[in-house]
Design a protein around this motif. Sequence first.
Motif, mmCIF file in Angstrom:
data_model
loop_
_atom_site.group_PDB
_atom_site.id
_atom_site.type_symbol
_atom_site.label_atom_id
_atom_site.label_comp_id
_atom_site.label_asym_id
_atom_site.label_seq_id
_atom_site.Cartn_x
_atom_site.Cartn_y
_atom_site.Cartn_z
ATOM 1 N N GLU A 104 5.130 -5.982 2.201
ATOM 2 C CA GLU A 104 4.534 -5.588 0.884
ATOM 3 C C GLU A 104 3.118 -5.909 1.007
ATOM 4 O O GLU A 104 1.942 -4.967 0.534
ATOM 5 N N MET B 25 1.357 -2.982 2.912
ATOM 6 C CA MET B 25 1.265 -1.862 2.155
ATOM 7 C C MET B 25 -0.070 -1.722 1.390
ATOM 8 O O MET B 25 -0.405 -0.594 0.998
ATOM 9 N N VAL C 274 9.816 0.892 1.956
ATOM 10 C CA VAL C 274 10.368 0.189 0.684
ATOM 11 C C VAL C 274 11.961 -0.090 1.008
ATOM 12 O O VAL C 274 12.283 -1.003 0.870
ATOM 13 N N HIS D 100 10.764 -6.864 -7.639
ATOM 14 C CA HIS D 100 10.086 -6.278 -6.788
ATOM 15 C C HIS D 100 10.283 -4.967 -6.293
ATOM 16 O O HIS D 100 9.347 -4.298 -5.913
ATOM 17 N N ILE E 82 7.351 -2.145 -5.857
ATOM 18 C CA ILE E 82 6.672 -1.514 -4.779
ATOM 19 C C ILE E 82 7.117 -0.051 -4.473
ATOM 20 O O ILE E 82 6.430 0.634 -3.598
ATOM 21 N N ARG F 61 4.599 2.492 -4.456
ATOM 22 C CA ARG F 61 3.757 2.200 -3.323
ATOM 23 C C ARG F 61 2.148 2.055 -3.703
ATOM 24 O O ARG F 61 1.062 2.240 -2.825
ATOM 25 N N CYS G 144 2.399 -3.498 -5.191
ATOM 26 C CA CYS G 144 2.506 -4.234 -4.018
ATOM 27 C C CYS G 144 1.818 -5.306 -3.702
ATOM 28 O O CYS G 144 2.563 -6.453 -3.311
#
Length: 288
Positions: free
Chosen positions: A184, A187, A210, A251, A255, A258, A263
């Motif tokens: 994460e 990212m 992901v 979460h 995420i 993205r 993130c």
Amino acid sequence: MTALASRLPLYLDLIRWNRPAGWLLLLWPTLSALWLAAGGWPGLHLLLVFTLGTILMRSAGCCINDVADRDFDRHVKRTAQRPITSGAMGVKEALGLGAALALVAFALVLTTNAPTIAISFAALAITMAYPYAKRFVAMPQAVLGVAFSVGIPMAFTAVRGTVDPLAWALVIGNLFWVLAYDTEYAMVDRDDDLKIGIRTSAITLGRADVAAVMLFYGLYLAIWSWAALQAGLGGAFWLGIAAAAAQVGWHFTLIRGRSREGCFRAFRENHWVGFAVFAGYVLDLALR
């Protein structure tokens, strides 16, 4: 003394003092292992050794990391103003601070036993090696996972004098958790890292990032649940796992798009996942 006081804000910035999420990510699995190894309250001495040692070693790791990454960090939006990268602090000064913090941590370890002291040398070696892994390893987050899991066997040796299979199961499970949250984190910087040629799990996984993060979370929770069952934990532990799993679901919503903001927030809040599991361990052991 005046000169030291004037440098203190820079030192605190270097070790991320105002961002405790980093050492909390180290602390919760270490304390969970400590409680599990002891079958409950491990005693004030070991609690202080592992809590203070975790904070000190994470801080020392920040010093080493920022020295190693100083030429990369100036090209990344999030890290361009770190003390070493910005020129506010020299390399020797940062390494001196890191060495001093590591020595204090080692002094704490010396109050435990020989097996724990022996593992501490491996912990230091991994801490020093990790910043360079991203130059050679496709998923350096796995190396970080080893560095962030070494407190687990140390906790077992400090209590039991040996590392038994249960400890290794916790280590493997924790590796997957580190892969989840540090992917994460990667990212967030993916665009910058692609430009400067750094390798990360976010780049290696590509559009599977992901799905991989959620798989890593699932493996972490499954393995730590299995370890808890092997240790005889029961109903109260599942409250902690349920709380952690609920956060993992949240979460995913952060995420899946993205975005940098989503993130980064997921990464920052991960210590609550570790705390939930720790709380489940502590509560169940207290009720036995």
